[in-house]
Design an enzyme around this catalytic site. Sequence first.
Site, PDB file in Angstrom:
ATOM      1  CG  ASP A  63       2.886  12.990   2.131  1.00  0.00           C
ATOM      2  OD1 ASP A  63       2.730  14.162   2.947  1.00  0.00           O
ATOM      3  OD2 ASP A  63       4.008  13.020   1.736  1.00  0.00           O
ATOM      4  CG  HIS A 115       2.103   7.567   2.533  1.00  0.00           C
ATOM      5  ND1 HIS A 115       2.985   7.501   3.326  1.00  0.00           N
ATOM      6  CD2 HIS A 115       2.379   8.505   1.579  1.00  0.00           C
ATOM      7  CE1 HIS A 115       3.996   7.898   2.715  1.00  0.00           C
ATOM      8  NE2 HIS A 115       3.790   8.582   1.700  1.00  0.00           N
TER       9      HIS A 115
END
Length: 428
Positions: free
Chosen positions: A252, A396
């Site tokens: 993400d 991430h």
Amino acid sequence: MGLALTNAWWVRTHRPEAASPPVTATPSASPTPEPEPLVSPPPTRGTTSIDNLTDVHDSVTEEGASIDISEPKATGASQLTDPIAQYIAKVRSDFAAHAKSATGAKLKVAWDVITATGPYLGITVNVSTVTDADHSRTETKSFFVDTVKGETVEGQRLLTNAARDRATNRLGTAAEDVRFSDAGEPLVVGHEGAYPLPASDEALTPAGLKISKAVSDKEDFAPLPAPPKPKPKPDGDGVDCSKAKCIALTFDDGPVPSTSTLLPILRKHHVHATFFMLGNSVAAHPDIAAAVAKDGHAIGNHTMTHPQLTKLSNDEIASELDRAAAQIEKATGKRPTLVRPPYGAQNARVLSVLRSRGESSILWSVDTLDWKHRNPATTIKRALASSKPGGIILMHDIHPTSVQAVEGVITGLKERGFTFVTVDQLHR
């Protein structure tokens, strides 16, 4: 002096014994002007006559309300039908907000092709809403697609302001459904018929005049762009996840410079991941986004600015997704259909908006909390301990410590017999 007054004057002058009271002429009332005549609207062509224009149908029952929606889609040319999709999404949103709770509420949306000539494709969208036995409403709105310029405009924008006002006054409803006769004459369609306007610059804008001429000249239709050819299937596409231990690795908030460090690691281990990108990050690093797509990874939409979608209005949700999708498509050539709501924040309303847009929400089953502890060893430990077949791992790529953990996550899970796939492969 009128004849009646003349005769009375003559009687009073020459025969006083027969004089009668003066006669006063009564002015005749002005006749009420007849309304300008209406004509029959031109016939529609249905929804199956145009190559690469398909009907997407959704029929559901939500909270007791019946919702039946059909909308046009052009594969590989979604920018042409996006304005129509946005209008239909707003119709659905308004219905959900104001009418859906009524007993027996119904929403039906259908569409038709009204013209296909030159580079112009005309489409009408018909909306019927019922809130109860005494309240129903219908409206029709037209759109015109320019297949050469790649633009779509509402039909009413083809009329001058004066023509729109004139048609609205005659029909008693907004001049939103504009069509063209075989002779290129603009017709504004209302409930009682179609109101004709002159095919001149007094009634039509420059864009409207071009469509009018194309229709009257009976130009051959310039087709919609053909669907893109299928790209080579990524590694793992032939895996049957009902039998294999499939797992999806997702990242993400990128792309960022550390994403460029991550890509060679994924290539080395022949792993395709799914990247949920922020529109702002893509705008700042379009070259990195393009590199992710070139390596065959799946790309999803993580909104433009990372807000909590449950706190936004439907229009604000659509704006966040549209702006991010535009940046992703500009950088990669692909418009995403997978969406990861920031913070995983979603509810029935958010999911309804996504569904109306033809998009899917993707959350996760394994949260490495890499953003919180920023420790590669902890990230690896959490990923290995919590992964199960069919799982989705959340990481991430914006944190270098997360990128440092990727190789250990991959090797550790492969040793346990897992096969890495993208999210869309996982759900096939």
